[in-house]
Design an enzyme around this catalytic site. Structure first.
Site, short mmCIF file in Angstrom:
data_model
loop_
_atom_site.label_atom_id
_atom_site.label_comp_id
_atom_site.label_asym_id
_atom_site.label_seq_id
_atom_site.Cartn_x
_atom_site.Cartn_y
_atom_site.Cartn_z
N PHE A 248 -13.78 -10.39 -112.14
CA PHE A 248 -12.94 -11.13 -112.53
C PHE A 248 -12.36 -10.65 -114.01
CE2 PHE A 248 -16.27 -13.45 -110.44
CZ PHE A 248 -15.49 -14.12 -109.58
N ALA A 518 -3.40 -4.38 -104.47
CA ALA A 518 -2.82 -4.36 -102.88
C ALA A 518 -1.70 -4.07 -102.75
CB ALA A 518 -2.94 -5.95 -102.69
N ASN A 658 -2.27 -10.60 -95.73
CA ASN A 658 -3.28 -11.38 -94.89
C ASN A 658 -3.53 -12.48 -95.35
OD1 ASN A 658 -5.74 -12.18 -93.85
ND2 ASN A 658 -6.74 -10.13 -93.56
N GLN A 665 -8.42 -16.28 -101.79
CA GLN A 665 -8.32 -15.81 -103.12
C GLN A 665 -7.76 -16.95 -103.97
OE1 GLN A 665 -8.40 -12.57 -105.14
NE2 GLN A 665 -7.54 -11.26 -103.69
N LYS A 728 3.64 -9.72 -103.73
CA LYS A 728 3.68 -10.10 -105.11
C LYS A 728 1.97 -9.88 -105.45
CE LYS A 728 7.01 -13.32 -105.72
NZ LYS A 728 7.90 -14.05 -106.48
N VAL A 730 -1.81 -12.08 -106.07
CA VAL A 730 -2.48 -12.79 -105.54
C VAL A 730 -3.60 -13.48 -106.34
CG1 VAL A 730 -4.07 -13.58 -103.46
CG2 VAL A 730 -1.69 -12.65 -103.21
N GLU A 732 -4.84 -13.32 -109.54
CA GLU A 732 -4.87 -14.18 -110.75
C GLU A 732 -4.15 -15.39 -110.64
OE1 GLU A 732 -4.98 -9.59 -112.53
OE2 GLU A 732 -5.61 -11.15 -113.57
#
Ligand SMILES: Cc1cc2nc3c(=O)[nH]c(=O)nc-3n(C[C@H](O)[C@H](O)[C@H](O)COP(=O)(O)OP(=O)(O)OC[C@H]3O[C@@H](n4cnc5c(N)ncnc54)[C@H](O)[C@@H]3O)c2cc1C
Ligand code: SF4
Lengths: 765, 327
Positions: A248, A518, A658, A665, A728, A730, A732
């Site tokens: 985190f 990613a 995915n 997430q 784009k 994911v 946060e």
């Protein structure tokens, strides 16, 4: 280094799961569930010694004396490290790579600037002996007055951070003349990342080579810091981080406890393990800074914003600098002709705060998304409608077109699924027995951070594909999406792909932070895999021994691990047969997405600092992810307890590599947002400047019972301005906007506006 | 954690003898003891493991009530059919305590002996002053962070809250703690801090809880435990109430009422003033709310725990009214 093979995917997902965009289950899942996944500090090494930290019990002052006699004499003790006995290190550069001042660095403090600072360490043969001996160390101090927190009278207004100032139009004048004005202050407390796996490491020296097994969000960045501390070449430091039990943001940088362990290992000539206790994870590094914001909005009677004036303050430490960019959402969420945002930081006696899921955007959204809700009630307009009336058609700050902004679509999809149109506008107008029911909405956003990555893709003799990168997987799914990327690009089944991550000896990667990894790594693997495939096809066409040689084709296709001609008129050969026929045992390609003219220095800088990250407003576009949260709460009117009973969130993260992992997430972010809204708060004893709820029984995070079913809807479209494959961010995004959506729902339920997080029962009773 | 010796007791007598030695502590589920050892609060020289003792984990129901062995696990008692039907408040108190993992480990005897969650008590390295830990050293909590501290039963020496749930239900129904041959009413088993906050239980070195006896009653049969907290699960009570009620034949007049409070006092605490105010009366919402205010008579807050003064009576009232509804 860890290797992941797919044993079994999720049967329900079918073959399509294996390509980019498919719902392939986490390839590292079985190893974690069955316990065979070994985390960094579980490494067994011969001669391992155990280090335990001793921390300051005052928040401000100087160490007068450290009496270690009893500890040194205690059973099993090998060494006591104090500021006087520890070897001297050099100051390392910061994460921008700014050259450090030429002065020594000591990870054990003589000058105390916060309670819980490391002042000494004990190394012993066993962990228990080290713990027992550490308790025998007597530290005496000359104590001085501490500045406890932002509300301390001695704290003052702080230091203006000019780089945070954003202004256009004449915000003050426009506010003064606006027919409708609202002004309120919003506060967020110290919050902590509290990952399940506490911070820790094993350090081992072999002459001037250091190996560190440590959970890390950024192997190359941390290796750089260790190298600079010890004055050894970057190549001499190896970081190994096969799995990470949550970060985190808190595991992105090498921290002082790591320096202590590496010093101990060097001084002792033995590998040393040091793991923080849970209480130490509240002071050994920084959580999210406490923040205060005032948001004033001037609007016309139709709720159209004319001016926003925003002032923010965040805590930093006495000798460190942390800026939590509080105006980051304020300046882009709504169209406004006049705007002003300024920020100060205030020095207090705490550990320097650090990055925690969506630093900046998260508290920023709490301010602006609560304030616009207040404006909605002030002018009597539905909170969703007021957001649409002020929709920003372009980036109001950068004055550039959005690359993509599916926020309107998010509002529409979320409202529809949630049933927003059935909401009655009046506060306290919906109830079920003793429960007041409230519906709230808020939006969130996070910028697309881009950088460059590197990967090796090998096509092996048995037809399998190997991918290597020093990037990491802390649960977000790097292993899995890189399997998918390589499988799709080369044209092999996913279970033919092996991904190796988490070792700094592998091709380099930047930080897994800011939701960038990613996009960066799928791009690099796509490039390397494309070039490996090109080589394979090139060989098949040109090598005289190839079964395709006589075909006179100018291209060939690979699918499901077999090569054939697009016309279907030639042979159909497996990759392994082809490699055999041309006499090759493998094909290898390195792909990196760095600009072609990059120097080795550029590369080093790119992977070991964040200085080369591309601004999200680079070129013609402004790039962000977006989301809208619709949340129902139930507040017990007698007890003031808030329970979240329904969440529908619609999110625009562009193309999803995915969806299964992205959804998970997003849900994780929403759950963390529920914790932030209702439970999380570091509570400081004002006399001692110390966090007293420094454990997971007292620092509350949500349990399953606190979490309702969460529905997430993807409204993104591929955004090729943001990444090679159109995704784009994911990781946060989804936490941003949850807390204000809950606070807005609580207002709708109760008529009480809570502007201080968390919304605990005594604030509503 | 310092080295200690480990001794597995072969019988209750052996355990008691061993426990009488200086520095010896009984070890049951370990969920309090290991935790406190990690904090540096408990520093046993000898751990006397009683988990293998035979015959101490039974749950027996008879006409007169229930007898629960000291080694019965929290989860077993919570899930026991007889306890659920004849003492719902006891089962509910246990279900809402701690987490599933802890309930599977922890014993009923250990549960009664759990210590306060006062953060100052639990951090000797940073807060040497704590009268409960070190008699005469002072109280770090007074003037500090007191959101979770008691408002009832406090003294100048200590304001630590009693955190448990089960004992609140036990106090409501006049349970008896069996220390081998000696028997102590549970209300007397827990001591007020007064000037000796270090002494929390009416148990002497060398004594051991062997069982808990809960007399059966109509009010125990119609009982509930209501626990209020910010987090839905796995949190100690901000305020809680164990309530039992028995009506006269008319189904409206209160013949017997039991009210005990948790989360607000230095010991599990019976609210007899509330009981007395309502006994013999009809169950009326306004009367119940008014009487529930008596639950916090004489309460003293320390700022951050002021909300408990508002909360506790509301919890009591809600629980009584809920039991009334099911009449
Ligand atoms: C994170 C956390 C949350 C919790 N939340 C709650 C909650 O919400 N509500 C609640 O009620 N409790 C809660 N608890 C406390 C929990 O219920 C107790 O830890 C547990 O019941 C203790 O039982 P044990 O068998 O593990 O005791 P041990 O840890 O083995 O012993 C505890 C103490 O009792 C003594 N002892 C044990 N058995 C006997 C005996 N037969 N006779 C005399 N002395 C004995 C031991 O010497 C020791 O001093 C929580 C605990 C934790 C750690
Ligand atoms: S309240 Fe009691 S337990 Fe807490 S510090 Fe004071 S004396 Fe110790």
């Amino acid at each position: 280094m860890t290797v992941h093979n797919i044993r079994h995917g999720d049967a329900s997902d079918g073959a399509l799961a294996e390509v980019v965009g498919g719902r392939l289950s986490r390839v590292d899942g079985p190893a974690k569930i069955t316990g065979t996944a070994k985390y960094a500090v579980e490494r067994q090494l011969e001669g391992l010694a155990y280090a335990v930290l001793v921390e300051s019990t005052i928040a401000s002052g100087k160490v007068r004396e450290i009496n270690a006699n009893a500890a040194e004499a205690a059973p099993g003790v090998l060494q006591v490290l104090t500021p006087d006995t520890i070897i001297s290190l050099r100051t390392a550069s910061d994460w921008f790579g700014t050259p450090p001042p030429d002065k020594p660095y000591c990870p054990l403090a003589r000058d105390i600037t916060f309670s819980g600072q490391h002042v000494a360490a004990v190394v012993a043969e066993t962990f228990e002996q080290a713990v027992a001996a550490a308790a025998l160390i007597k530290v005496s101090y000359d104590e001085t007055h501490a500045i406890v927190d932002l509300s301390d009278a001695k704290a003052g207004d702080g230091i203006p951070i000019d780089a945070m100032t954003k202004e256009w139009g004449d915000a003050q004048a426009a506010f003064a003349s606006a027919p409708v004005r609202i002004c309120a202050a919003y506060n967020t407390p110290r919050e902590y990342q509290a990952p399940m796996e506490p911070h820790g490491l094993i350090a081992r020296w072999e002459s001037d080579r250091l190996t560190v097994w440590e959970p890390s969000q950024w192997l190359d960045g941390m290796a750089r810091t260790y190298a600079e501390w010890f004055g050894v070449p970057f190549e001499n430091v190896r970081l190994v981080s096969p799995y990470i039990g949550g970060g985190f943001g808190s595991k992105a940088l090498a921290l002082s406890h790591g320096a202590v362990a590496a010093c101990a290992a060097k001084m002792l000539g033995r590998p040393v393990r040091l793991v923080m206790t849970r209480p130490q994870t509240f002071t050994g590094y920084g959580g999210r800074a406490a923040t205060r914001q005032t948001v004033t909005i001037g609007a016309d009677r139709q709720g159209k914003i004319q001016s926003i004036v925003h002032r923010g303050v965040n805590e930093t430490s006495i000798d460190g600098m942390w800026v939590e960019p509080l105006g980051s959402v304020t300046s882009i969420m709504y169209a406004t002709p006049n705007f002003s945002s300024k920020q100060n930081v205030v020095r207090v006696n705490s550990v320097v705060p650090g990055p925690m899921r969506a630093p900046g955007e998260n508290p920023s959204a709490f301010g602006i998304e609560s304030a616009i809700d207040e404006l909605a009630y002030e002018v009597g307009i539905d909170p969703l409608e007021i957001r649409l009336r002020n929709y920003a058609e372009q980036d109001p700050e950068a004055k550039k077109a959005w690359s993509t902004r599916q926020l309107r679509e998010a509002f529409a999809a979320g409202a529809e699924r949630f049933g927003w149109s059935r909401r009655t506008p009046e506060p306290r107008s919906m109830r079920d027995g003793n429960q007041l029911i409230g519906w709230g909405v808020a939006a969130g956003t996070y910028p697309v951070r881009r950088a460059y990555g590197e990967a090796i893709v090998r096509i092996l003799a048995d037809g399998s594909v190997e991918v290597e990168s020093s990037s990491i997987d802390m649960g977000q799914g790097t292993y899995t999406i890189l399997v998918q990327t390589a499988a799709e690009t080369v044209g092999v089944p996913a279970d033919h792909v092996v991904v190796k991550l988490g070792d700094s000896r592998l091709p380099r990667a930047g930080v897994a932070g800011g939701s960038r990894l990613a996009g960066v790594m799928t791009g690099a693997v796509h490039k390397a895999a494309t070039s490996a495939l090109d080589q394979l096809i090139g060989l098949a066409i040109s090598d005289p021994r190839s079964p395709f040689h006589t075909l006179q084709a100018n291209t060939l296709v690979v699918a499901n691990g077999r090569m054939s001609s697009p016309r279907g008129d030639g042979p159909d050969v497996s990759i392994s047969e082809l490699l055999k026929s041309v006499g090759r045992d493998h094909i290898e390609a390195t792909g990196d997405t760095m600009p072609a003219n990059s120097t080795p220095e550029d590369r080093y800088k790119n992977y070991t600092t964040i200085a080369m990250a591309l601004p999200h407003t680079e070129g013609d576009y402004s790039r962000h992810s977006w989301c809208a949260h619709f949340i129902e709460v139930r507040v017990d009117e007698d007890f003031g307890t808030v329970r979240v009973s329904r969440v529908v969130s619609a999110l625009d993260s562009g193309r999803l590599y995915n969806p299964k992992l992205a959804e998970s997430q997003w849900k994780g972010g929403i759950i963390m947002g529920i914790g932030q809204a209702l439970l999380e708060e570091g509570i400081v004893d004002r006399r001692h400047g110390r966090i007293v709820n420094n454990n997971l029984a007292d620092y509350l995070v949500p349990t399953n019972a606190d979490i309702p079913d969460i529905e997430v809807i993807s409204v993104g479209i591929p955004d090729l301005h943001s990444s090679v494959l159109g995704g784009k961010g994911v990781g946060e995004l989804a936490i941003v906007g949850v807390a204000p959506a809950i606070a807005n729902a609580v207002f709708h339920a109760t008529g009480k506006r809570v502007r201080d997080l968390p919304i605990t029962l005594e604030k509503l009773i | 954690m310092r080295d200690f010796s480990y001794l597995r007791a072969g019988s209750v007598d052996a355990a008691r003898q061993a426990a009488a030695l200086p520095g010896a502590m009984l070890f049951a589920g370990g969920t309090t003891l290991i935790d406190l050892a990690k904090c540096g609060v408990a520093e046993p020289e000898t751990l006397v493991d009683i988990t293998h003792l035979k015959g101490l984990n039974g749950i027996e129901l008879s006409e007169s009530g229930a007898t629960i062995g000291a080694l019965a696990k929290m989860s077993h008692v919570a899930d026991h059919d007889g306890i659920k039907s004849r003492f719902p408040a006891v089962s509910e108190a246990l279900w809402q305590a701690a987490s599933a993992q802890i309930r599977n480990m922890a014993t009923i005897g250990g549960n009664l002996m759990q210590r306060t969650r006062c953060p100052y008590f639990r951090d000797p390295a940073n807060f040497p002053a704590c009268n409960k830990r070190e008699p005469g050293s002072g109280c770090s909590a007074i003037g500090g962070v007191t959101r979770g501290h008691a408002v009832l039963g406090t003294s100048e020496a200590c304001i630590a809250m009693y955190p448990g749930d089960l004992a609140v239900a036990l106090v409501a129904f006049d349970a008896i703690v069996h220390l081998g041959d000696r028997q102590v009413p549970v209300d007397d088993f827990f001591l007020l801090p007064g000037t000796t906050p270090d002494k929390e239980h009416a148990i002497e070195p060398g004594e051991m809880i062997t069982a808990i006896e809960i007399p059966g009653s109509a009010s125990a049969r119609r009982s509930t435990y209501l626990k209020i907290r910010d987090r839905q699960s796995y949190e100690f009570a901000a305020a809680s109430a164990a309530i039992g009620i028995e009506f006269e034949a008319d189904g409206r007049t209160i013949r017997d009422l039991r009210v005990a409070l948790g989360g607000v006092a230095t010991k599990p605490c019976r609210a007899r003033a509330v009981e007395d105010a309502l006994k013999g009366k009809m169950l009326e919402p306004d009367a119940v709310r008014a009487a529930s205010l008596l639950a916090i008579e004489g309460a003293v807050d320390h700022g951050a725990n002021h909300y408990k003064l508002e909360l506790a009576p509301r919890v009591v009232a809600r629980a009584i009214l809920k039991m009334g509804e099911t009449a």
